[in-house]
Every structure is written in C-alpha cells, then in structure tokens.
Write an enzyme that holds these catalytic residues in place. Structure first.
Site, PDB file in Angstrom:
ATOM      1  N   ASP A  53       7.474 -10.779  14.997  1.00 50.90           N
ATOM      2  CA  ASP A  53       7.306 -12.045  14.285  1.00 50.90           C
ATOM      3  C   ASP A  53       8.598 -12.529  13.645  1.00 50.90           C
ATOM      4  O   ASP A  53       8.888 -13.728  13.644  1.00 50.90           O
ATOM      5  CB  ASP A  53       6.218 -11.912  13.220  1.00 50.90           C
ATOM      6  CG  ASP A  53       4.824 -12.084  13.804  1.00 50.90           C
ATOM      7  OD1 ASP A  53       4.686 -11.993  15.047  1.00 50.90           O
ATOM      8  OD2 ASP A  53       3.866 -12.289  13.034  1.00 50.90           O
ATOM      9  N   ASN A  96       2.841 -15.391  18.766  1.00 48.92           N
ATOM     10  CA  ASN A  96       1.580 -15.486  18.036  1.00 48.92           C
ATOM     11  C   ASN A  96       1.844 -15.375  16.537  1.00 48.92           C
ATOM     12  O   ASN A  96       1.047 -14.825  15.788  1.00 48.92           O
ATOM     13  CB  ASN A  96       0.617 -14.382  18.488  1.00 48.92           C
ATOM     14  CG  ASN A  96      -0.830 -14.688  18.136  1.00 48.92           C
ATOM     15  OD1 ASN A  96      -1.161 -15.798  17.718  1.00 48.92           O
ATOM     16  ND2 ASN A  96      -1.700 -13.704  18.290  1.00 48.92           N
ATOM     17  N   ASP A 322      -6.212  -9.396   5.242  1.00 53.36           N
ATOM     18  CA  ASP A 322      -5.548  -8.481   6.180  1.00 53.36           C
ATOM     19  C   ASP A 322      -5.815  -7.025   5.809  1.00 53.36           C
ATOM     20  O   ASP A 322      -6.213  -6.209   6.644  1.00 53.36           O
ATOM     21  CB  ASP A 322      -4.041  -8.751   6.220  1.00 53.36           C
ATOM     22  CG  ASP A 322      -3.706 -10.046   6.946  1.00 53.36           C
ATOM     23  OD1 ASP A 322      -4.596 -10.586   7.636  1.00 53.36           O
ATOM     24  OD2 ASP A 322      -2.570 -10.525   6.822  1.00 53.36           O
ATOM     25  N   GLU A 350      -5.083 -13.190  14.783  1.00 52.86           N
ATOM     26  CA  GLU A 350      -4.525 -12.845  16.085  1.00 52.86           C
ATOM     27  C   GLU A 350      -5.592 -12.681  17.159  1.00 52.86           C
ATOM     28  O   GLU A 350      -5.356 -12.907  18.342  1.00 52.86           O
ATOM     29  CB  GLU A 350      -3.689 -11.571  15.970  1.00 52.86           C
ATOM     30  CG  GLU A 350      -2.301 -11.762  15.390  1.00 52.86           C
ATOM     31  CD  GLU A 350      -2.270 -11.838  13.871  1.00 52.86           C
ATOM     32  OE1 GLU A 350      -1.174 -11.746  13.299  1.00 52.86           O
ATOM     33  OE2 GLU A 350      -3.348 -12.010  13.247  1.00 52.86           O
ATOM     34  N   HIS A 397      -2.040  -6.282  16.258  1.00 51.72           N
ATOM     35  CA  HIS A 397      -1.377  -5.136  15.633  1.00 51.72           C
ATOM     36  C   HIS A 397      -2.259  -4.424  14.620  1.00 51.72           C
ATOM     37  O   HIS A 397      -2.248  -3.195  14.515  1.00 51.72           O
ATOM     38  CB  HIS A 397      -0.069  -5.600  14.975  1.00 51.72           C
ATOM     39  CG  HIS A 397      -0.247  -6.693  13.955  1.00 51.72           C
ATOM     40  ND1 HIS A 397       0.365  -6.671  12.724  1.00 51.72           N
ATOM     41  CD2 HIS A 397      -0.955  -7.844  13.969  1.00 51.72           C
ATOM     42  CE1 HIS A 397       0.051  -7.764  12.046  1.00 51.72           C
ATOM     43  NE2 HIS A 397      -0.751  -8.494  12.785  1.00 51.72           N
ATOM     44  N   ARG A 398      -3.041  -5.193  13.857  1.00 54.26           N
ATOM     45  CA  ARG A 398      -3.848  -4.567  12.806  1.00 54.26           C
ATOM     46  C   ARG A 398      -5.028  -3.784  13.396  1.00 54.26           C
ATOM     47  O   ARG A 398      -5.468  -2.801  12.809  1.00 54.26           O
ATOM     48  CB  ARG A 398      -4.316  -5.612  11.799  1.00 54.26           C
ATOM     49  CG  ARG A 398      -3.140  -6.311  11.119  1.00 54.26           C
ATOM     50  CD  ARG A 398      -3.438  -6.798   9.736  1.00 54.26           C
ATOM     51  NE  ARG A 398      -2.287  -7.530   9.215  1.00 54.26           N
ATOM     52  CZ  ARG A 398      -1.200  -6.962   8.715  1.00 54.26           C
ATOM     53  NH1 ARG A 398      -1.108  -5.652   8.665  1.00 54.26           N
ATOM     54  NH2 ARG A 398      -0.190  -7.708   8.279  1.00 54.26           N
ATOM     55  N   LYS A 423       4.460  -6.336  16.431  1.00 52.06           N
ATOM     56  CA  LYS A 423       4.381  -7.628  15.736  1.00 52.06           C
ATOM     57  C   LYS A 423       4.841  -7.509  14.300  1.00 52.06           C
ATOM     58  O   LYS A 423       5.506  -8.419  13.778  1.00 52.06           O
ATOM     59  CB  LYS A 423       2.946  -8.152  15.801  1.00 52.06           C
ATOM     60  CG  LYS A 423       2.729  -9.492  15.123  1.00 52.06           C
ATOM     61  CD  LYS A 423       1.307  -9.976  15.337  1.00 52.06           C
ATOM     62  CE  LYS A 423       1.012 -11.216  14.515  1.00 52.06           C
ATOM     63  NZ  LYS A 423       1.788 -12.391  14.945  1.00 52.06           N
TER      64      LYS A 423
END
Length: 437
Positions: A53, A96, A322, A350, A397-398, A423
């Site tokens: 990012d 993204n 998040d 995402e 990614h999470r 990311k």
C-alpha cells in the site's frame, strides 16, 4: 512452517511468547506521505511502513511529479509541492489501497482545471464504493467522471472550476476514509470551509489520526463533536521537518491475541498508551475476554493466566473494525458465543469480510451467525477445531494474519496465498514464527 507453492502450512503449536517490533502504521504512513507532498518545504519521514500500500502511494506521488528521496532503511525525504502537483496528466494504478485511492481522488480533484488524472486499481477496488466522496466534492466545482459503474472506480479527475461554497457534506456511515480524504484536501482551497457529516460517522479513531497529522503539518481543524469540521481561510500545509511513524496498532492485534491464546507473555514494541491510533483499544477487548494486559508509552504486553479459558463477549466494534477481525478468531478459544456488532464496514473492505470470515470459521467447526452488520461466533462444543483446514484469504491481508492464530489451538492449518500479507506486513509470518513453540 513450510512453503507449499501458493500456500503456507502452519504446524500445530500450543505456546506463544516473546517480543515483536512492529512495522510502521499503514494509516499514518500513507497520510503522512500525502501531507508531506502537499506541504511547503521538505519533510523527513522516519519509520515508513514498507508494504504494497505504501509502495502504491510512493509510485503515485512520483508520477505526479513529487520528488521522494530514499534515505536508507525506512526513512525518506519528501520534497513538498506546496499543494500543486507538478504533473498535470497521469494514469495512476492504486492497487487495492483505499488509503491511497480516496485521499488522492480528493487532492487531485481540488487542483486547477485543465488537468486529467486517471485512477484505477485491482478488480476488488472497482467494487469498493467511492460515490459518497465524489458527491461530497461536487459542490466545490470538481470534475470527476466514472469510466465504469457509477459510484465506483475507475475515475477520471479533471480538476475544478472555482466556486464560493463554504459548506459541504459527506456521508459518514460507509467509510470514514471519505471524510478523511475531504479534510486532507480542503486546505488546498485556501478558503474557510466547513465539512458536515451526514448520518452516523463510523471508525472515528481513524478520523482522529487524520486530524492529528493535519495539525502536525500546520493545519488546525475545529471539530464540533463528530458533526462538523471547520477550517479557517488561509490554512496551508507546512512541513514539520520530520515525522516519526509509530508502529501499526492493527498489526499489533495478532501478536497480542497470540499472547492471550498461547499463554504469553507477548510484547509488541512501537505502539502504546501514547499512540494516536484507535486500534490500541483492542487491548481493552482483550482484557474483557480475560487476558492480562499491560502497557507502556510505546509497548503493550498480553498474557493469559494458566489453565483459564478466555471469556466470550458481546460488544460494539464500530470504532476499531480492522482489529475487531482478530476478536472473531479469539472467539474460537472463548467460553460461549462472542458477538461482534456494528461492523457493516467489513462488507466494503478488501473483501466482504463478514461473509469471508463466516465461511472460513465454519470450515474449522465453529458455529457462525452473520448479519448485515454483525457476526456471532461459537467454538465447537467440547471438540477441537478441525485440523488441516485450508483457509482461503480472498486477497485480504487481515484474513491471512487472523487465521494464522488458529495453529495455537494445537491443530495444523494451511493459509492460502500467504503473500497477500504484503499489503501491510510483508514480514508477518517470520515475526509470528519467532513467537511460537
């Protein structure tokens, strides 16, 4: 851990302990880069996150004519352009990265007319809404065209025709990034203006990050609760000369959860009680679930009393959406049903995170109830989680980082597309490996 082509197999483990130095915050890194670019003067940014990012933001600024000098390590010098990007036509691919796409859209829209910027990203970015931001900018005379589906990227931004508007409005109930993008951009007008929030503002701590960083760059915003944000005439960004990026509090959640699940203690370094990030409130949720949490100015530590299970909770996580994803994994190790509420924003991240989380948790044997803005998770009744499950990560990614914690249940787990962690945290799995036993 062993690499299996596009998947990563995590062996069953039962203990986590140690310390982790966190990478820089994504939210702070990309906001700082943009504000430094819009400022007058040079800014040294120390501890910048090295990730997909931030690479997207650096590349975009370069295409816009902003000079950025790598100083070695995670330090950079940004040569500000005083609010006017030198390049008047550019095609920007923003992956993204919402923290790049939304703020750049606003900043480019408030440039002078006779410009043309094309903004696009990966297929998922074309599914993430941006219409509320475009509508919020419209009264300022901005010229933004959709080249695909209305309300979504890709966009063509052509600057603006000056107007005398002194008040604009933006919806706050889909993404706080729209408000943050507007707030960071409106000082370019150099006129007094008030930004009004329509509806309930979600993810307020991320707006706090925006206001804090704007102040560091010399622009003070007067806030009337969470309804109105006002700037005086003549506000302009000035370099603070140097900015240190603190550790990423969202990334801290995985390691702190590992300490709570695997006994610990696990300490994260680089973020603590002096943080400007709202995600340090994850520590409060951990405490509510029965973990032992301590905190210093720039560190947080978590552990769990021996032979005690975590407790299920039912809570509103609108303020830390998040980090709340990690709570859904902790629910697998808790007594009873854990309910995570007021997280409608998961649907436009995402991936559709409510649907994705529900799908993968069920693979492990958990009971899951999902709604438009909540998810409730119940661990298998008296049984271990299913071993050997392959977790799909949806290029998110999470998802990958959250589900890596399942190995602490003493079961093997396979993470598909582990590289998606690039990311925000390319070295995540190496950092996790050093804690597990």
């Amino acid at each position: 851990m062993s690499q299996l082509e596009s998947a990563l197999r995590l062996a069953a483990v039962s203990r986590a302990r140690g310390a982790v130095m966190l990478p820089g915050s994504k939210s702070i890194s990309n906001r700082t880069l943009l504000l430094a670019a819009l400022s007058s003067g040079e800014t040294v940014v120390r501890g910048l996150l090295q990730s997909d990012d931030t690479a997207v933001m650096l590349a975009a600024l370069g295409k816009l004519g902003v000079q950025v000098e790598a100083l070695g390590g995670d330090d950079y010098r940004v040569f500000g352009c005083g609010g006017v990007f030198p390049v008047t036509e550019a095609a920007l691919f923003l992956g993204n990265a919402g923290t790049a796409f939304r703020p750049l859209t606003a900043a480019l829209a408030l440039q002078s007319a006779e410009r043309r910027y094309q903004l696009d990203g990966v297929p998922r970015m074309r599914e993430r809404p941006i219409g509320d931001l475009v509508d919020g900018l419209a009264p300022l005379g901005t010229m933004i065209d959709y080249t695909g589906r209305r309300g979504f990227p890709p966009l063509v931004v052509s600057g603006r025709t000056p107007t005398s508007v002194d008040r604009i409005s933006v919806r706050g109930d889909v993404s706080s990034q729209f408000l943050s993008a507007l707030l960071m951009a409106v000082p370019l007008l150099k006129t007094g203006i008030t930004v009004e929030v329509a509806g309930e503002l979600i993810s307020k701590p991320y707006v706090e990050i925006t206001l804090n960083l704007m102040a560091r760059f010399g622009v003070m915003v007067e806030r009337n609760e969470w309804r109105e944000f006002s700037l005086t005439s003549g506000a302009a960004y000035r370099s603070p000369r140097e900015v240190n990026v603190e550790g990423d509090a969202s990334s801290a959640s995985y390691f702190l959860a590992a300490g709570a699940i695997g006994g610990g203690p696990v300490r994260v370094q680089g973020v603590g009680r002096s943080s400007i990030q709202g995600d340090i409130k994850f520590a409060d949720a951990l405490s509510a679930m029965g973990a032992v949490v301590s905190m210093g100015d720039d560190w947080i530590e978590a552990s769990r009393p021996a032979r005690e299970r975590l407790k299920a909770i039912d809570a509103d996580f609108n303020h830390i959406p998040d980090a709340a994803m990690t709570i859904a994994i902790l629910a697998l190790f808790a007594d009873g049903t854990t309910t995570i509420r007021n997280i409608a924003s998961w649907r436009v991240k995402e991936t559709d995170r409510i649907a994705a989380m529900a799908m993968e948790l069920r693979k492990l044997g958990a009971g899951v109830v999902e709604g438009s803005d909540f998810i409730a998770v119940t661990p298998p009744n008296g049984a271990k989680l299913v071993s050997g499950v392959a977790i799909d990560t949806y290029d998110d990614h999470r998802m990958a980082m959250c589900f890596s914690l399942v190995a602490l249940a003493g079961v093997e787990v396979v993470i598909n597309d582990p590289a998606c962690v690039g990311k925000t945290f390319p070295g995540y799995f190496d950092a996790l490996r050093r804690l597990l036993s």
